[in-house]
Design an enzyme around this catalytic site. Structure first.
Site, PDB file in Angstrom:
ATOM      1  N   HIS A 282       4.794 -23.958   6.563  1.00 30.86           N
ATOM      2  CA  HIS A 282       6.233 -24.000   6.269  1.00 30.86           C
ATOM      3  C   HIS A 282       6.931 -25.205   6.908  1.00 30.86           C
ATOM      4  O   HIS A 282       8.011 -25.588   6.491  1.00 30.86           O
ATOM      5  CB  HIS A 282       6.919 -22.681   6.626  1.00 30.86           C
TER       6      HIS A 282
ATOM      7  N   LYS B 163      -0.619 -19.370   6.193  1.00 32.22           N
ATOM      8  CA  LYS B 163      -1.413 -19.687   7.366  1.00 32.22           C
ATOM      9  C   LYS B 163      -1.563 -18.424   8.216  1.00 32.22           C
ATOM     10  O   LYS B 163      -0.707 -17.556   8.076  1.00 32.22           O
ATOM     11  CB  LYS B 163      -0.761 -20.796   8.190  1.00 32.22           C
TER      12      LYS B 163
ATOM     13  N   LYS C 114      10.448 -28.112   5.716  1.00 27.95           N
ATOM     14  CA  LYS C 114      11.688 -28.387   6.464  1.00 27.95           C
ATOM     15  C   LYS C 114      12.241 -29.740   6.033  1.00 27.95           C
ATOM     16  O   LYS C 114      11.484 -30.707   5.916  1.00 27.95           O
ATOM     17  CB  LYS C 114      11.413 -28.401   7.976  1.00 27.95           C
TER      18      LYS C 114
ATOM     19  N   ASP D 145      -2.022 -21.196  16.166  1.00 33.07           N
ATOM     20  CA  ASP D 145      -0.762 -20.774  15.559  1.00 33.07           C
ATOM     21  C   ASP D 145       0.156 -21.961  15.233  1.00 33.07           C
ATOM     22  O   ASP D 145       0.815 -21.971  14.196  1.00 33.07           O
ATOM     23  CB  ASP D 145      -0.050 -19.817  16.535  1.00 33.07           C
TER      24      ASP D 145
ATOM     25  N   HIS E 253       1.176 -26.890  12.140  1.00 30.28           N
ATOM     26  CA  HIS E 253       2.497 -27.531  12.165  1.00 30.28           C
ATOM     27  C   HIS E 253       2.472 -28.888  12.887  1.00 30.28           C
ATOM     28  O   HIS E 253       2.984 -29.881  12.386  1.00 30.28           O
ATOM     29  CB  HIS E 253       3.532 -26.645  12.866  1.00 30.28           C
TER      30      HIS E 253
ATOM     31  N   GLU F  46       9.503 -22.883  22.169  1.00 28.97           N
ATOM     32  CA  GLU F  46      10.199 -21.679  21.704  1.00 28.97           C
ATOM     33  C   GLU F  46      10.578 -20.873  22.921  1.00 28.97           C
ATOM     34  O   GLU F  46       9.813 -20.828  23.892  1.00 28.97           O
ATOM     35  CB  GLU F  46       9.243 -20.806  20.883  1.00 28.97           C
TER      36      GLU F  46
ATOM     37  N   ARG G  76       0.803  -1.219   0.000  1.00 29.97           N
ATOM     38  CA  ARG G  76       0.000   0.000   0.000  1.00 29.97           C
ATOM     39  C   ARG G  76       0.840   1.276   0.000  1.00 29.97           C
ATOM     40  O   ARG G  76       0.512   2.245  -0.663  1.00 29.97           O
ATOM     41  CB  ARG G  76      -0.895  -0.032   1.249  1.00 29.97           C
TER      42      ARG G  76
ATOM     43  N   LYS H 135       5.315 -21.160  24.242  1.00 26.45           N
ATOM     44  CA  LYS H 135       6.235 -20.029  24.057  1.00 26.45           C
ATOM     45  C   LYS H 135       6.886 -19.710  25.391  1.00 26.45           C
ATOM     46  O   LYS H 135       6.356 -20.049  26.441  1.00 26.45           O
ATOM     47  CB  LYS H 135       5.467 -18.814  23.537  1.00 26.45           C
TER      48      LYS H 135
HETATM   49  C1  BG6 Z   1       4.973 -19.673  12.737  1.00 26.17           C
HETATM   50  C2  BG6 Z   1       4.264 -19.103  13.930  1.00 26.17           C
HETATM   51  O1  BG6 Z   1       4.069 -20.363  11.903  1.00 26.17           O
HETATM   52  O2  BG6 Z   1       5.969 -20.581  13.168  1.00 26.17           O
HETATM   53  C3  BG6 Z   1       5.246 -18.426  14.882  1.00 26.17           C
HETATM   54  O3  BG6 Z   1       3.299 -18.165  13.489  1.00 26.17           O
HETATM   55  C4  BG6 Z   1       6.375 -19.375  15.237  1.00 26.17           C
HETATM   56  O4  BG6 Z   1       4.574 -18.003  16.060  1.00 26.17           O
HETATM   57  C5  BG6 Z   1       6.970 -19.987  13.974  1.00 26.17           C
HETATM   58  O5  BG6 Z   1       7.351 -18.647  15.946  1.00 26.17           O
HETATM   59  C6  BG6 Z   1       7.969 -21.070  14.310  1.00 26.17           C
HETATM   60  O6  BG6 Z   1       8.599 -21.492  13.130  1.00 26.17           O
HETATM   61  P1  BG6 Z   1       9.993 -22.225  13.198  1.00 26.17           P
HETATM   62  O7  BG6 Z   1      10.276 -22.580  11.778  1.00 26.17           O
HETATM   63  O8  BG6 Z   1      10.961 -21.237  13.779  1.00 26.17           O
HETATM   64  O9  BG6 Z   1       9.818 -23.389  14.089  1.00 26.17           O
END
Ligand code: BG6
Length: 510
Positions: A199, A169, A203, A256, A261, A237, A63, A361
């Site tokens: 994603h 996502k 991996k 999330d 995942h 994390e 934008r 987290k």
């Molecule tokens: C993302 C989440 O999809 O994956 C984040 O939105 C998270 O909150 C991240 O930190 C973790 O990805 P990775 O590849 O670092 O494990």
């Protein structure tokens, strides 16, 4: 000195090239975090490896008004100073020439008409077919509008090339919103054109789950309820919500991390062998796993699902505030930053084998792993010296120490039959001498090539929401009750330990 990279036999075949056809990538949300942190660096990395097609272009749609060179400089300045050689820096300048900044409002149909002109001009200049890949890297609230405007501007298909769309996502925030989004997107694009990204599937270690299970003959016979006691899938994390408090309030860790995942990891570990490594064959088997997940009834909810929030504490010598004190978080928020659950699969392979899943987290460190806990040996013949005997555990280390390890019991050297667990390790770094590439590199390349194996299909996404939605609804019905807290730097709330007490086991120490 010998060149280790060319002499390591394990590396043979690692650089088999799969080159996409010339195409143009349009990134919506080009000034966002994802584009700067993941997409552009991954594209640059593909460029350095000569994996991008000739006459490639990127249209960075956002934008804010700015010129292409301003945008290119912003990206260049944001790249970390280390990790790039002088040669890389030269390549960066030529990579930047691919990027065209395009100022437009997602909600303005005129902007999409102008985008169409821009695409035609680029394609004419580059003398390429109209092969177009759109990437929605915007907040999810913009998805419907962008898709609708792409359709209205005639950008969803053309006669002289392919058109695909990658959608980030979270794809929906519960079952009905995912169904609505699928319905809307499918009014404009066909399922074959839609690439829903998770994603984790990009991996290397996640892709290796299928190779490990189905390229080797020795694991399949023991990969079932006869030999496996339970499975633990853990995501930890050390970071918190990283200034995204307002966004996190709407999401929580279940949406999330777990809905996408971790359920994907569950699918890959639990699925039946597909008939081929073909997109639909693989995804059909994954959907079957999700269908087999036993719904958690409202009565069972408290026994099988635990949620919690991080409370102030310290991690690696640094003090951090609680989730409730993060900016953008409501003081009576019930959004979870930790969730653990026990799932059961209703099928012949897994009946009676619990799958424990947890994500949190601000835990002590960043680690994702899948641990397959095998049953004890049927009879213990080593008497009291065998007090330390423990069950075999096969750990698939998704990150950061990418690899696989097997724990088994061994005799301690000496005159007694003293027994202790030891591990046998495989590490990607030591075996292949290379750090795995970022997941986005593989996924961007696959989408350009037209391989959707590592993307989720509509039914898969909806099934995953079907499993999670009753939990979300249960929490919503509970209203603003306070939820358990865990101190930052600990492994989560005590309440989560209870989930494993039935099987007299514990969460693994990560
Ligand atoms: C993302 C989440 O999809 O994956 C984040 O939105 C998270 O909150 C991240 O930190 C973790 O990805 P990775 O590849 O670092 O494990």
């Amino acid at each position: 000195m010998s060149n280790e990279k060319t002499t390591n036999p394990l590396r043979e075949g690692m650089r088999l090239k799969r080159l996409p056809q010339p195409n143009t990538l349009v990134i919506f949300g080009a000034t966002g975090d994802l584009t700067h942190r993941k997409l552009l660096p991954s594209l640059f990395s593909l460029y350095k490896q000569n994996l991008l097609p000739i006459n490639f272009s990127i249209i960075a749609f956002a934008r804010r008004p700015k010129t292409s060179s301003e945008y290119q400089n912003e990206f260049k300045n944001a790249l970390p100073s280390s990790g790039y050689s002088p040669e890389d820096k030269e390549k960066l300048n030529s990579f930047l020439q691919y990027i065209h900044y395009f100022q437009g409002d997602f909600s303005s149909p005129d902007a999409f008409i102008a985008l169409s002109e821009k695409l035609k001009n680029i394609e004419k200049e580059n003398r390429i077919n109209a092969n177009r890949l759109y990437y929605l890297a915007t907040p999810p609230s913009a998805y419907n509008t962008i898709v609708e405007n792409l359709g209205a501007a005639g950008l969803s298909a053309n006669d002289s090339g392919w058109t695909r769309i990658i959608i980030e996502k979270p794809f929906g925030h519960d079952l009905s919103s995912a169904q609505d989004l699928n319905r809307n997107v499918k009014q404009v694009f066909s399922e074959e054109q839609i690439y829903r990204i998770d994603h984790y599937l990009g991996k290397e270690t996640v892709q290796n789950i299928l190779v490990f299970r189905f390229a080797n003959g020795i694991f399949e016979p023991i990969w079932n309820r006869r030999y496996i006691d339970h499975v633990q899938i853990s995501f930890a994390e050390s970071i918190g919500v990283e200034g995204r408090g307002k966004f996190y309030e709407e999401i929580g860790i279940l949406r999330d991390i777990i809905q996408n995942h971790l359920l994907q990891l569950l699918c890959l570990v639990a699925m039946e062998p597909p008939s081929s490594f073909d997109a639909d064959a693989v995804r059909d088997e994954k959907v079957k796993v999700l269908r087999a997940v036993q719904p958690i009834s409202a009565d069972d909810m408290d026994k099988r699902v635990v949620r919690a929030q991080y409370a102030a504490g310290s991690l690696l010598g640094q003090n951090y505030i609680s989730y409730l004190d993060e900016e953008g978080v409501s003081p009576d928020s019930t959004t979870e930053t930790y969730t653990a659950m026990k799932l059961s699969l209703n099928n012949w392979r897994w009946a009676g084998v619990p799958f424990f899943i947890r994500a949190g987290k601000r835990l002590p460190k960043r680690v994702t792993e899948i641990a397959i806990h095998f049953k004890d040996a049927p009879l213990q013949i080593f008497g009291p010296q065998a007090a330390d005997v423990s069950a075999n555990v096969l750990t698939l280390n998704i990150q950061p120490n990418e690899g696989i390890s097997l724990r088994f019991d061994s005799k301690v050297p000496g005159p007694t039959a003293h027994i202790r667990p030891v591990t046998m390790d495989f590490r990607y770094g030591t075996s292949f001498g290379e750090v795995p590439p970022d997941a986005y590199e593989r996924l961007l390349l696959d989408a350009m090539i037209g391989d959707s194996t590592l993307f989720t299909r509509a039914d898969e996404n909806e099934m995953a929401w079907k499993i999670m939605t009753p939990i979300l609804e249960h929490w919503q019905n509970l209203g603003k009750t306070s939820i358990p807290q865990y101190k930052i730097g600990t492994w989560g709330p005590e309440e989560a330990d209870v989930l494993l007490s039935d099987i007299h086991n514990k969460w693994r120490q990560l």
